[in-house]
Design an enzyme around this catalytic site. Structure first.
Site, short mmCIF file in Angstrom:
data_model
loop_
_atom_site.label_atom_id
_atom_site.label_comp_id
_atom_site.label_asym_id
_atom_site.label_seq_id
_atom_site.Cartn_x
_atom_site.Cartn_y
_atom_site.Cartn_z
N GLY A 26 0.66 -1.36 -0.03
CA GLY A 26 -0.03 -0.05 0.05
C GLY A 26 0.89 1.39 -0.01
N ASN A 39 1.26 3.29 -2.68
CA ASN A 39 0.60 4.10 -3.30
C ASN A 39 -0.63 4.80 -2.27
OD1 ASN A 39 1.29 4.90 -6.21
ND2 ASN A 39 1.46 2.50 -6.24
N MET A 81 -4.74 -6.48 -7.03
CA MET A 81 -4.11 -7.48 -8.02
C MET A 81 -5.21 -8.34 -8.30
SD MET A 81 -1.43 -6.05 -8.41
CE MET A 81 -0.38 -6.88 -9.67
N ILE A 139 -8.90 -9.14 -10.83
CA ILE A 139 -9.31 -8.82 -12.13
C ILE A 139 -10.77 -8.47 -11.90
CG2 ILE A 139 -10.09 -9.62 -14.52
CD1 ILE A 139 -7.25 -10.79 -14.63
N LEU A 140 -11.34 -7.67 -12.31
CA LEU A 140 -12.62 -7.26 -11.88
C LEU A 140 -13.73 -7.63 -12.97
CD1 LEU A 140 -11.77 -3.78 -10.48
CD2 LEU A 140 -12.43 -5.72 -9.10
N ASN A 182 -7.36 3.72 -11.57
CA ASN A 182 -6.59 2.66 -11.41
C ASN A 182 -4.64 3.20 -11.60
OD1 ASN A 182 -5.18 0.10 -10.81
ND2 ASN A 182 -5.07 -0.27 -13.14
N HIS A 204 -1.28 2.02 -13.21
CA HIS A 204 -0.32 0.64 -13.47
C HIS A 204 0.97 1.31 -14.14
CE1 HIS A 204 -0.39 -2.81 -15.95
NE2 HIS A 204 0.12 -2.30 -16.71
N SER A 247 1.03 5.00 -15.31
CA SER A 247 -0.23 5.62 -15.78
C SER A 247 -1.21 5.46 -14.66
CB SER A 247 -0.85 5.18 -17.03
OG SER A 247 0.39 4.95 -18.03
N ASP A 307 -6.52 -2.94 -17.60
CA ASP A 307 -5.50 -1.75 -17.91
C ASP A 307 -5.77 -1.08 -19.15
OD1 ASP A 307 -4.25 -2.80 -15.63
OD2 ASP A 307 -3.15 -4.19 -16.71
#
Ligand code: GAR
Length: 197
Positions: free
Chosen positions: A12, A14, A91, A93-94, A108, A110, A137, A146
């Protein structure tokens, strides 16, 4: 004042830069929830130490049922009356159903200069490609991994001796500059992209 949830899976760093930025008086958003899919995510304790409410939705009991996991996450976000969601090293995938519910309101970060190197191992792939420049990004989340409109990028030169680890460390420094700057601008209603050198 926009109400922000931060979704994490790990340490965490970020998340911490976003939380610290939101403590500044002129920031147009504040954190109301930090949610992890992993009960061991180190960021949970750091957020709690700052007095931010935390939640865990462990993905493992859901097995392959991504829709049920996403529904449980969605319920936590709705219960906290969240306006904006920031994925920060999240991490998982939604599902398209989940991302559709937060369209235009979920960001997000990336570690690549999108649209280059979606997915994993971005630093290694940039080095192996012989790229001179790499970076990170922040983008709006859409159903595709992404993908989605880019709200900001920061560029990082790749040095001759770089390993994926040394490059990742320099990119992370830029992530910590970029994400709070983008969130601040986005939360104030401005979607023009930020480019950091
Ligand atoms: C960051 O480098 C972030 O860009 C990356 O995971 C790291 C999380 O670090 N995210 C992804 O790769 C998403 N696909 P942090 O937990 O210290 O913020």
């Amino acid at each position: 004042m926009r109400r922000v949830a931060i979704l994490i899976s790990g340490g965490g760093s970020n998340m911490m830069t976003l939380l610290r930025a939101m403590e500044e008086g002129d920031f147009p958003a504040r954190a109301v929830l930090v949610l992890a899919n992993n009960p061991d995510a180190g960021g949970l304790e750091k957020a709690a130490a700052l007095g931010i409410p935390t939640a865990v939705v462990d993905h493992r009991p859901f097995g392959k049922d991504r829709a049920a996991f996403d529904a449980a996450v969605d319920a936590e976000l709705r219960a906290a009356d969240v306006d904006l969601v920031c994925l920060a090293g999240f991490m998982r995938i939604l599902t398209p159903e989940f991302t559709a519910g937060w369209e235009g309101r979920m960001l997000n970060i990336h570690p690549s200069l999108l649209p280059l190197y979606k997915g994993l191992h971005t630093h290694q792939r940039a080095i192996e490609a012989g790229d001179a420049v790499h970076g990170c990004s922040v983008h709006l989340v859409t159903a595709a991994l992404d993908d989605g409109p880019v709200l900001g990028q920061a560029r990082v030169a790749i040095l001759p001796d770089d390993t994926p680890e040394t490059l990742a460390a320099r990119v992370l420094v830029q992530e910590h500059r970029l994400y709070p700057a983008v969130l601040k601008r986005f939360a104030s209603g401005d979607q023009t992209a930020i480019i950091l050198e």
